[in-house]
Design an enzyme around this catalytic site. Structure first.
Site, PDB file in Angstrom:
ATOM      1  N   CYS A 133       0.828  -1.203   0.000  1.00 46.34           N
ATOM      2  CA  CYS A 133       0.000   0.000   0.000  1.00 46.34           C
ATOM      3  C   CYS A 133       0.866   1.258   0.000  1.00 46.34           C
ATOM      4  CB  CYS A 133      -0.982  -0.066   1.184  1.00 46.34           C
ATOM      5  SG  CYS A 133      -2.361   1.083   1.026  1.00 46.34           S
ATOM      6  N   HIS A 188      -3.468  -5.889   1.165  1.00 44.23           N
ATOM      7  CA  HIS A 188      -2.759  -6.048   2.438  1.00 44.23           C
ATOM      8  C   HIS A 188      -2.674  -7.511   2.860  1.00 44.23           C
ATOM      9  CE1 HIS A 188      -2.472  -1.780   3.732  1.00 44.23           C
ATOM     10  NE2 HIS A 188      -3.468  -1.654   2.870  1.00 44.23           N
ATOM     11  N   GLU A 200      -0.845  -8.679   5.160  1.00 45.07           N
ATOM     12  CA  GLU A 200      -0.680  -8.754   6.629  1.00 45.07           C
ATOM     13  C   GLU A 200      -2.018  -8.691   7.369  1.00 45.07           C
ATOM     14  OE1 GLU A 200      -0.496  -6.155   4.896  1.00 45.07           O
ATOM     15  OE2 GLU A 200      -0.762  -4.302   6.019  1.00 45.07           O
TER      16      GLU A 200
END
Lengths: 240, 81
Positions: free
Chosen positions: A86, A203, A205
């Protein structure tokens, strides 16, 4: 494997990246402050999401000049593995470590949703735990994620296999309706020519446990662990 | 020396902000409007011994930071030259 997660003023997802790598995957993961000039032995550096330096001027434009970025540019030039998620992707583009740029979403809206992305090239350190064509479900949350590059450059990147992830629909097709932000050719993630620097808007994560709604993000981090251990094996057998 | 820098999205780059502003102007009744582009205007005081020197400095600043040549065009004016 040792992972350094960079912390800029305005980073938001550094703690989640450390959690995903350290707590969920059992890796050795530590934070790297933006004023530091050493990567402390990290074998992979992660630039997390957020709004580094308030996203002043352009997203990622100011973060590029922090001391840690000089160390990361050197590390990347030596072949070190770097992943930008990002805002991290935006920073890598601004730092010219990745081609292209990320601009305001076509809709002008900030988008926060779960999307499908297709793995376009699984022969890279960032995707080798997935299959080519595999569809991953990952969250996105950004206002400026529309990937652009010169047409000629995009053609060359496609030929070399540098487009690693593309937004697709539930059938795995890259339709305009499934392109959340208007990215050229539905690009969601790209690598550099040498395939040691990777940037993506989704994302991984935030998708590492079923309690978070899915664990497809692990595939990308596991790829790096896998490629690191296989390159170590190669080095060891060459030394023998 | 006062330098005024104008940064705008490149022609071939979609400018959704410009498009939204254009649509709003039309809805206000300004039917004669087209080609709206939204950019950034930056003013700087540059210490320089001549307008040419200020221009050269401004160009370097634009190339290195103020504009991103992948997506933006820039031009600048040096005040009093």
């Amino acid at each position: 494997m040792k992972w350094g997660v960079v912390r800029f003023p305005g980073s938001l997802d550094d703690a989640d990246a450390l959690w995903a790598l350290g707590e969920v995957m059992g890796q050795e993961a530590f934070a790297l402050w933006h004023k530091e000039e050493s990567l402390k032995g990290a074998e992979c550096v992660v630039l997390p999401g957020g709004f580094s330096y308030g996203d002043y001027l352009r997203c990622g434009a100011i973060a590029r000049f922090s001391p840690i970025m000089r160390a990361i540019a050197r590390f990347a030039a030596e072949g070190g593995l770097v992943v930008g998620i990002c805002n991290g992707f935006q920073i890598l583009c601004e730092a010219h470590l990745l081609p292209g740029a990320l601009t305001r979403n076509r809709s002008l809206s900030f988008i926060c949703e779960r999307v499908s992305v297709r793995v376009e090239n699984a022969a890279t350190p960032f995707t080798c735990a997935a299959r080519k064509g595999e569809v991953l479900r990952l969250p996105i949350k950004h206002g400026e994620g529309r990937y652009v590059a010169a047409e000629g450059e995009l053609d060359a990147m496609e030929r070399r296999g540098q487009v690693l992830l593309r937004y697709v629909d539930e059938r795995g097709e890259a339709t305009e309706a499934a392109n959340p932000n208007g990215s050229m050719r539905s690009v969601a993630g790209v690598a550099n020519e040498r395939f040691n620097v990777f940037g993506l808007m989704p994302h991984p994560e935030h998708a590492v446990e079923r309690a978070l709604g899915g664990a497809d993000g692990l595939k990308l981090f596991e790829s790096l662990v896998l490629s690191r251990s296989s390159s170590q094996l190669r080095e060891e057998s060459a030394a023998r | 020396m006062l330098v005024k820098v104008f940064v705008t999205p490149r022609r071939e780059i979609l400018d959704p902000q410009g498009r939204a502003v254009e649509q709003s102007l039309r809805s206000l009744g300004f039917d004669n409007v087209s080609g709206v582009r939204v950019g950034r205007y930056i003013t700087l005081d540059v210490r320089a011994s001549s307008p040419d020197e200020a221009r050269a400095e401004a160009r370097r600043m634009c190339e290195q930071l103020l504009a991103n040549p992948v997506i933006e065009d820039y031009r600048f004016e040096v005040e009093g030259s």
